[in-house]
Design a protein around this motif. Structure first.
Motif, PDB file in Angstrom:
ATOM      1  N   THR A   1      56.700  27.797  78.310  1.00 42.39           N
ATOM      2  CA  THR A   1      56.656  27.758  76.898  1.00 42.39           C
ATOM      3  C   THR A   1      56.723  29.025  76.338  1.00 42.39           C
ATOM      4  O   THR A   1      57.223  29.232  75.178  1.00 42.39           O
ATOM      5  CB  THR A   1      55.239  27.424  76.513  1.00 42.39           C
TER       6      THR A   1
ATOM      7  N   ASP B   1      54.973  31.008  75.158  1.00 45.11           N
ATOM      8  CA  ASP B   1      54.057  30.998  73.923  1.00 45.11           C
ATOM      9  C   ASP B   1      53.524  32.477  74.147  1.00 45.11           C
ATOM     10  O   ASP B   1      52.682  32.436  75.129  1.00 45.11           O
ATOM     11  CB  ASP B   1      53.552  29.848  73.676  1.00 45.11           C
TER      12      ASP B   1
ATOM     13  N   GLU C   1      49.678  31.723  75.025  1.00 45.85           N
ATOM     14  CA  GLU C   1      49.755  31.294  76.485  1.00 45.85           C
ATOM     15  C   GLU C   1      49.884  32.448  77.471  1.00 45.85           C
ATOM     16  O   GLU C   1      49.244  32.401  78.660  1.00 45.85           O
ATOM     17  CB  GLU C   1      50.521  30.018  76.800  1.00 45.85           C
TER      18      GLU C   1
ATOM     19  N   ALA D   1      52.594  27.313  83.309  1.00 39.90           N
ATOM     20  CA  ALA D   1      52.852  26.827  81.814  1.00 39.90           C
ATOM     21  C   ALA D   1      53.295  27.896  80.885  1.00 39.90           C
ATOM     22  O   ALA D   1      54.142  27.558  80.138  1.00 39.90           O
ATOM     23  CB  ALA D   1      51.309  26.380  81.309  1.00 39.90           C
ATOM     24  N   ALA D   2      52.838  28.984  81.059  1.00 40.21           N
ATOM     25  CA  ALA D   2      53.235  30.012  79.914  1.00 40.21           C
ATOM     26  C   ALA D   2      54.662  30.464  80.399  1.00 40.21           C
ATOM     27  O   ALA D   2      55.621  30.864  79.361  1.00 40.21           O
ATOM     28  CB  ALA D   2      52.483  31.499  80.204  1.00 40.21           C
TER      29      ALA D   2
ATOM     30  N   GLY E   1      46.796  34.385  77.787  1.00 40.36           N
ATOM     31  CA  GLY E   1      45.650  33.586  78.594  1.00 40.36           C
ATOM     32  C   GLY E   1      46.117  33.712  79.960  1.00 40.36           C
ATOM     33  O   GLY E   1      45.043  33.702  80.829  1.00 40.36           O
TER      34      GLY E   1
ATOM     35  N   ALA F   1      48.024  28.237  84.860  1.00 47.63           N
ATOM     36  CA  ALA F   1      48.063  28.932  83.239  1.00 47.63           C
ATOM     37  C   ALA F   1      49.392  29.797  83.426  1.00 47.63           C
ATOM     38  O   ALA F   1      50.178  29.607  82.496  1.00 47.63           O
ATOM     39  CB  ALA F   1      46.986  29.691  83.030  1.00 47.63           C
TER      40      ALA F   1
END
Length: 313
Positions: free
Chosen positions: A236, A238, A241, A232-233, A244, A229
């Motif tokens: 991005t 985001d 994210e 990925a964040a 999370g 996670a």
């Protein structure tokens, strides 16, 4: 989307790990504990010289010119080593606070929740205020009263100044703190597995017992899910994210440290062991930049927004 590390990213991570192993090994960690959490300015300058704080500063401004994914890898290693100090705030201040990029200035932040709110005790907390030269997003350095901290390597101070000056940095701060938490979670997996291989009961290593195997396996799953996670964040950027990733990393750091203590048994609670330091640091970091409650609220708002958009189409 491919989240596998490039060769350059792998080299960066290995280089940082070697640097910290040589400069901030276990003896240095214990010396920091014995000193009451006082910041090592020499180490801070060495981190600056290695590009730790200027990692994302453009090369034209004297920085390294890398991005969030690379910063996450570096901070993951710092979390693994339990490197103390306001690392995130000083990194975020590079390019805006003189000396932050080079490590000649220590910058802290209003990154902890505001206990001065409902049921609070009169003002926000700031970490490492006595060692700081500046506070991120504020023109002056406030005064504060020391308060007892759960983590011996994170001295805390209560200040009367408002605590929202770092709001503009919240997402990046939360992501980098999640990286620190993920590094700690991965390190406690290593500590638990190593101890389970060395400690013997009834004539065999305790790692041969099913209950201990299950604990270690659960720790690994938590840490790897948090790391996925996190990466990925970092790609991005985001906000949902990032929230999370922080939520998962906080859970992994705290629960893995607790499970590691269980593997160690009574030995893990002694002052000579390092396991409790990971747990105490994880507790403090879980309250920094974005708490679990704040992350859950942000994620819930995003889900509601997507639900409404779906219903409208």
């Amino acid at each position: 989307m491919d989240f596998r590390l490039t060769e350059e990213q792998q080299d960066l991570r290995a280089g940082v790990r070697d640097l910290l192993a040589g400069r901030y090994g276990r003896e240095a960690l214990r010396a920091s504990v014995d000193s009451g959490g006082a910041l090592d300015r020499g180490l801070w300058r060495e981190l600056g010289g290695a590009g730790f704080f200027a990692l994302r500063l453009p090369e034209v401004d004297g920085g390294v010119g890398l991005g969030l994914p690379e910063a996450v890898l570096v901070f993951e290693e710092a979390g693994r080593a339990l490197l103390p100090g306001p690392l995130v705030a000083t990194h975020l201040a590079a390019g805006t606070v003189p000396g932050a990029a080079e490590g000649t200035a220590v910058v802290t932040a209003f990154d902890l929740g505001d206990p001065g709110g409902p049921g609070g005790q009169g003002g926000p907390l700031v970490a490492h205020l006595a060692d700081a030269d500046a506070v991120l997003g504020t023109p002056s350095l406030p005064s504060g009263e020391p308060v007892r901290s759960a983590d011996p390597l994170t001295p805390l101070y209560r200040v009367a100044a408002p605590g929202n000056a770092a709001a503009a940095y919240r997402d990046e701060g939360a992501l980098l703190t999640a990286a620190l938490q993920t590094g700690s979670a991965l390190r406690t997996v290593e500590l638990a597995v190593r101890y389970a291989q060395e400690r013997e009961q009834f004539g065999q290593p305790i790692g041969a017992f099913q209950a201990v195997k299950h604990l270690c396996a659960q720790m690994l799953v938590r840490a790897e899910v948090a790391r996925t996670a996190l990466y990925a964040a970092a790609v991005t950027a985001d906000p949902a994210e990032v929230a999370g990733a922080k939520l998962l990393a906080d859970e992994a750091a705290v629960r893995n440290a607790r499970d590691c203590l269980q593997v160690y048994g009574g030995m893990g609670f002694t002052w000579e062991a390092d396991v409790h330091l990971h747990l105490k640091r994880a507790w403090v970091r879980a309250e920094q930049w974005r708490t679990a409650g704040e992350a859950e609220e942000l994620l819930a708002a995003r889900l509601l927004e997507e639900e409404l958009l779906t219903a409208a189409t």
